[in-house]
Scaffold this motif. Sequence first.
Motif, PDB file in Angstrom:
ATOM      1  N   SER A 114       0.087  -9.655  11.237  1.00 28.03           N
ATOM      2  CA  SER A 114       0.696  -9.772   9.917  1.00 28.03           C
ATOM      3  C   SER A 114      -0.364  -9.424   8.880  1.00 28.03           C
ATOM      4  CB  SER A 114       1.246 -11.182   9.697  1.00 28.03           C
ATOM      5  OG  SER A 114       0.211 -12.128   9.781  1.00 28.03           O
ATOM      6  N   PHE A 115       0.104  -8.969   7.750  1.00 24.44           N
ATOM      7  CA  PHE A 115      -0.811  -8.486   6.720  1.00 24.44           C
ATOM      8  C   PHE A 115      -0.405  -9.049   5.373  1.00 24.44           C
ATOM      9  CE2 PHE A 115      -0.520  -5.392  10.100  1.00 24.44           C
ATOM     10  CZ  PHE A 115      -1.846  -5.273  10.465  1.00 24.44           C
ATOM     11  N   ASP A 116      -1.330  -9.771   4.758  1.00 20.43           N
ATOM     12  CA  ASP A 116      -1.101 -10.296   3.419  1.00 20.43           C
ATOM     13  C   ASP A 116      -1.625  -9.291   2.404  1.00 20.43           C
ATOM     14  OD1 ASP A 116      -0.025 -12.717   4.343  1.00 20.43           O
ATOM     15  OD2 ASP A 116      -2.038 -13.556   4.603  1.00 20.43           O
ATOM     16  N   VAL A 117      -0.812  -9.003   1.414  1.00 20.41           N
ATOM     17  CA  VAL A 117      -1.224  -8.106   0.338  1.00 20.41           C
ATOM     18  C   VAL A 117      -1.860  -8.963  -0.749  1.00 20.41           C
ATOM     19  CG1 VAL A 117      -0.404  -6.487  -1.405  1.00 20.41           C
ATOM     20  CG2 VAL A 117       0.607  -6.474   0.880  1.00 20.41           C
ATOM     21  N   PRO A 118      -3.067  -8.607  -1.189  1.00 20.40           N
ATOM     22  CA  PRO A 118      -3.708  -9.377  -2.258  1.00 20.40           C
ATOM     23  C   PRO A 118      -2.810  -9.472  -3.498  1.00 20.40           C
ATOM     24  CG  PRO A 118      -5.261  -7.827  -1.293  1.00 20.40           C
ATOM     25  CD  PRO A 118      -3.908  -7.506  -0.719  1.00 20.40           C
ATOM     26  N   ALA A 119      -2.847 -10.629  -4.147  1.00 21.45           N
ATOM     27  CA  ALA A 119      -2.032 -10.869  -5.340  1.00 21.45           C
ATOM     28  C   ALA A 119      -2.279  -9.777  -6.382  1.00 21.45           C
ATOM     29  CB  ALA A 119      -2.341 -12.238  -5.926  1.00 21.45           C
ATOM     30  N   VAL A 130      -2.967  -2.718   3.077  1.00 21.41           N
ATOM     31  CA  VAL A 130      -2.414  -2.899   4.425  1.00 21.41           C
ATOM     32  C   VAL A 130      -2.992  -1.845   5.360  1.00 21.41           C
ATOM     33  CG1 VAL A 130      -0.296  -2.824   5.798  1.00 21.41           C
ATOM     34  CG2 VAL A 130      -0.334  -4.057   3.614  1.00 21.41           C
TER      35      VAL A 130
END
Length: 158
Positions: A114-119, A130
């Motif tokens: 899973s990949f979190d996109v920076p705010a 990503v």
Amino acid sequence: MTDDASQAPIPAADDPRPAVLFLCVKNGGKSQMALGWFTALAGDRAVAWSGGSEPGTALSGTAVEAMSEKGIDITGEYPKPWTDERIKAADVVITMGCGDTCPYYPGRRYEDWSFDVPAGLEGLDATRAVRDAIELKVRALLGELGVDVQEGERTPHE
């Protein structure tokens, strides 16, 4: 589902190269970027495919652009369904956000990426974040599989 001859062929049983299948829902962005990185970095030293549980109609334009910035052309790819043949042939199945819609076969090694996109990031900037996270995971996976990565090698998936 039947095998899709447009992807890399399934290796013979005595082929020592590791095989990886990247799965997501639409097969238009993350899994295609992972396939692009894997193919570019591994060359013919490993085999990889991608597929989706509910394939979309086209690749993500931002995914294509983000990969192009790194010298990797994924424009020859298109969303396609996963196949039983490829899952059974894969040494590693990487799921990318498809949850319960991704298939599970006992005896296969599964990893969920899973990949979190920076705010604050969106559009192409979010896709770049990503893309870069996928590159790191693909490099680590290739290392675990004992596949040498040759820097500067950028063979697009055909």
